[in-house]
Motif scaffolding. Structure first.
Motif, PDB file in Angstrom:
ATOM      1  N   THR A 293       7.323  10.236   4.139  1.00  0.00           N
ATOM      2  CA  THR A 293       6.919  11.750   4.511  1.00  0.00           C
ATOM      3  C   THR A 293       6.698  11.912   2.913  1.00  0.00           C
ATOM      4  O   THR A 293       5.905  12.849   2.156  1.00  0.00           O
ATOM      5  N   GLY A 294       7.629  11.763   2.423  1.00  0.00           N
ATOM      6  CA  GLY A 294       7.239  12.085   0.291  1.00  0.00           C
ATOM      7  C   GLY A 294       8.537  13.391   0.556  1.00  0.00           C
ATOM      8  O   GLY A 294       8.066  14.567  -0.359  1.00  0.00           O
TER       9      GLY A 294
ATOM     10  N   MET B 158      19.537   5.276  -3.853  1.00  0.00           N
ATOM     11  CA  MET B 158      19.629   7.861  -3.960  1.00  0.00           C
ATOM     12  C   MET B 158      19.329   7.333  -5.359  1.00  0.00           C
ATOM     13  O   MET B 158      18.578   8.598  -6.236  1.00  0.00           O
ATOM     14  N   ASN B 159      19.643   6.693  -6.709  1.00  0.00           N
ATOM     15  CA  ASN B 159      19.274   6.652  -7.851  1.00  0.00           C
ATOM     16  C   ASN B 159      18.366   6.601  -8.455  1.00  0.00           C
ATOM     17  O   ASN B 159      17.258   7.326  -9.658  1.00  0.00           O
ATOM     18  N   ALA B 160      17.444   5.713  -7.844  1.00  0.00           N
ATOM     19  CA  ALA B 160      15.853   5.393  -7.866  1.00  0.00           C
ATOM     20  C   ALA B 160      15.134   6.817  -7.427  1.00  0.00           C
ATOM     21  O   ALA B 160      13.683   6.916  -7.550  1.00  0.00           O
ATOM     22  N   ILE B 161      16.142   7.560  -6.526  1.00  0.00           N
ATOM     23  CA  ILE B 161      15.109   9.059  -6.107  1.00  0.00           C
ATOM     24  C   ILE B 161      15.203  10.441  -6.878  1.00  0.00           C
ATOM     25  O   ILE B 161      14.448  10.864  -7.251  1.00  0.00           O
TER      26      ILE B 161
ATOM     27  N   LEU C 115      -0.992   7.464   3.551  1.00  0.00           N
ATOM     28  CA  LEU C 115       0.381   6.391   4.409  1.00  0.00           C
ATOM     29  C   LEU C 115       0.793   6.494   2.981  1.00  0.00           C
ATOM     30  O   LEU C 115      -0.119   5.790   1.488  1.00  0.00           O
ATOM     31  N   ARG C 116       2.321   6.332   2.645  1.00  0.00           N
ATOM     32  CA  ARG C 116       2.897   5.766   1.737  1.00  0.00           C
ATOM     33  C   ARG C 116       3.382   4.112   2.101  1.00  0.00           C
ATOM     34  O   ARG C 116       3.771   4.302   2.872  1.00  0.00           O
TER      35      ARG C 116
ATOM     36  N   ALA D 283       2.124   6.220  -7.221  1.00  0.00           N
ATOM     37  CA  ALA D 283       2.728   6.299  -6.232  1.00  0.00           C
ATOM     38  C   ALA D 283       2.377   5.471  -4.804  1.00  0.00           C
ATOM     39  O   ALA D 283       3.972   5.760  -3.818  1.00  0.00           O
ATOM     40  N   MET D 284       1.985   4.409  -5.053  1.00  0.00           N
ATOM     41  CA  MET D 284       2.140   3.620  -4.220  1.00  0.00           C
ATOM     42  C   MET D 284       1.648   4.066  -2.225  1.00  0.00           C
ATOM     43  O   MET D 284       2.475   4.257  -1.652  1.00  0.00           O
TER      44      MET D 284
END
Length: 608
Positions: free
Chosen positions: A323-324, A387-390, A554-555, A585-586
């Motif tokens: 969802t982003g 989580m660190n990637a987010i 679509l992510r 953003a893929m």
């Protein structure tokens, strides 16, 4: 010289790196992961084989032992220690080679984990539904025997169906096999129709513990039937009810799944969330929906790793990927900030896992007392890096790396390989090793946490030590947990890798085991291995509905990966090239799709 001198004859497994081989004397020198040395003797009856994947035939290597025993090679040796023979006391009976030459590992082959996931999916599909098409979840049974045969246990547990659905949806994403997606969608629909309770007064959704099906009659089990959680609504059961539907939602965008997830999140916020002190309570009373009612007994006003941290790996990271939505990132951030603040203990290599409402550690809870579940520590390290990637924070990386560096010494078997189960958190006076709480067996799901933690740590940091631990953990899992006779993976093995086939641990399906951990491992080992470690591309499949995803986007990011490391190279929709996508953003724009479409998304690592 050997670092172990036997006083009596016994069999054992040794894992290590060849340092020297004397062909004339048939002597091999081995160094274990923690630097101990062992001298081994090859005999006329020593057999050898190569590591094989699920579905692969046995490949004998006995005639090539002399050529394969090269310095630097990591291997497993089963043998017998004989007393009184000095440094040549270990007689090897079986060698297991992990690749053709030093530094090679078969599980790093391009399609290894994807093939394994396909075999797992076919095993569980066959065991639960036979050859029926479409499948009928009325046939589903929680308990599966070793070979996949069903027991006469009639309770269909919500969480085990959901975990099966997760595995099937993941198998579709990695293989594009439409049958797997069909099993996932039918399972999701079955959960919605039979295991879901919508409370319209409170505007929330609960998930039943399960349904008892006998002679076509269903009896709903509203509260947990499991001993630790009996007669309560357990947070982790509600969490894992979402694991399968959420992964299916990533593929299809089905708006009904989204509605269910959002309604369940309101349940979490309104009744499990501690608005004053943060975090989520582990249980609520089924009548008053209260976390502090006396009826909860030992679960009254408690928080734990499962209620606070398991949101992330079970569904919340995947929901954010689909969802982003900023709200989901906010919820993730809250839980991981709480983990960083409350779970570590100064002077201990382990995190604390159970708490009272005010975050005071609870060291008297039932079976856990003051013990550490090794896999939970590894799971925290793995998910902190995700989580660190987010939302990057140095505190996340610091705790993840601290756990990654401390866990091998206190939680792994550095003589034989593999990771242990539950150990005492505190050393006893005069002892240098943490005692086992019950046994020295090794569970499949804890191996998964080790593999994923060290793959992601290695992929983020480039640290060779982390990569070595990832390879050693992957070696042990693939060497000893794959059931080449019956299919699937074993629940537990003994310290030396022998399958432990007693009680519930001989089962392939149970309250604790369905398809989830083994499939998650195969899916994410593919993602991390190809995209972060080996510089290989990855193609994923999706099948969004015409009413799927409200923004019609679509992510396709396969996981929470370090920013800038992966890009979307090309997209096909129904086998035709599509140019309407964002490579960074893929994301893929679905605005023009008027029906179900098959989307192939090809991802590649970004070169430095």
């Amino acid at each position: 010289m050997s670092d172990r001198t036997p006083e009596h004859t016994f069999s054992d497994l040794v894992a290590g790196y060849v340092t020297a081989y004397d062909r004339d004397r048939s002597i091999v020198d081995l160094r274990t992961s923690d630097g101990r040395n062992l001298r081994m003797t090859i005999t006329e009856t020593t057999s050898a084989e190569f590591l094989r994947n699920l579905g692969d035939p046995y490949l004998d290597a006995s005639a090539h032992v002399d050529d394969l025993l090269r310095p630097g090679r990591y291997l497993y040796a089963h043998g017998i220690f004989y007393p009184g023979r000095g440094e040549e006391s270990f007689m090897v009976r079986r060698l297991l080679f992990l690749g053709r030459k030093p530094g090679d590992f078969n599980f790093e082959e391009h399609g290894w984990w994807a093939r394994q996931l396909g075999e797992l999916a076919r095993f569980y599909r066959r065991a639960q539904f036979g050859t029926k098409n479409p499948v009928d979840y009325a046939d589903y049974r929680t308990i599966l025997r070793l070979g996949g045969d069903k027991s006469d246990h009639h309770v269909q547990e919500t969480d085990t169906i959901s975990r099966l659905v997760y595995g099937m949806a993941s198998a579709y994403m990695l293989t594009g096999d439409e049958d797997f997606l069909g099993v996932a969608e039918r399972g999701t629909e079955y959960l919605r129709r039979h295991m879901r309770f919508v409370d319209r007064d409170e505007d929330v959704t609960y998930w039943y513990h399960g349904v008892d099906v006998r002679d076509g009659v269903e009896s709903k089990l509203f509260t947990s039937d499991f001993d630790d959680d009996y007669d309560a609504i357990a947070m982790y059961e509600q969490i894992y009810a979402l694991v399968g539907p959420t992964q299916t939602y990533r593929v299809t965008g089905d708006p009904r799944i989204s509605t269910d997830i959002e309604s369940t999140l309101r349940l979490f916020k309104n009744f499990f969330h501690d608005e004053q002190r943060g975090g989520y309570f582990s249980h609520i009373d089924p009548i008053l929906l209260s976390p502090d009612h006396e009826s909860l007994g030992h679960n009254k006003s408690r928080k734990n790793w499962n209620s606070v941290g398991d949101h992330a790996p079970a569904y919340l990271i995947n929901l954010f990927l689909a969802t982003g939505d900023k709200r989901h990132a906010d919820m993730l951030e809250e839980t991981f900030d709480l983990i960083v603040e409350h779970f570590p203990e100064d002077g201990s290599p382990f995190v604390q896992e159970r708490f009272h409402a005010d975050w005071t550690p609870d060291r008297t809870w039932r079976w856990q007392q003051d013990s550490a579940v090794v896999g939970h520590n590894l799971k925290i390290a793995w998910n902190l890096m995700r989580m660190n990637a987010i939302r990057p924070k140095k505190e996340y990386v610091e705790l993840a790396e601290k756990l990654g560096r401390s866990m091998p010494e206190v939680g792994s078997d550095q003589w034989r390989g593999g990771w242990y189960d539950v150990v005492e958190r505190t050393l006893r006076e005069g002892e240098t090793a943490h005692r086992f709480v019950w046994h020295d067996r090794k569970a499949w799901w804890q191996q998964e946490q080790a593999i994923l933690a060290y793959l992601l740590l290695a992929g983020n940091t480039g640290d060779e030590g982390f990569l070595r631990h990832a390879r050693e953990a992957s070696s042990f899992y693939n060497a000893f947990f794959l059931d080449h006779d019956e299919g699937g993976v074993y629940f537990n093995v003994l310290a030396d890798g022998t399958p432990y086939l007693l009680g519930n641990e001989r089962l392939k399906g149970s309250h604790s085991m369905s398809m989830y951990h083994a499939s998650e491992l195969a899916f994410l080992s593919t993602v991390y291995g190809r995209l972060l470690l080996h510089g290989e591309p990855l193609t994923l499949w999706f099948k969004p509905r015409p009413d799927g995803f409200p923004d019609r986007v679509l992510r396709v990011a396969p996981d929470a990966l370090p920013p800038g490391r992966v890009r979307l190279d090309w997209v096909e929709i129904d086998d035709r090239p599509c140019s309407d996508f964002d490579p960074v953003a893929m994301t893929v724009n679905l605005a023009d799709a008027t029906g179900d479409v098959v989307v192939r998304a090809h991802l590649s690592p970004v070169e430095d």
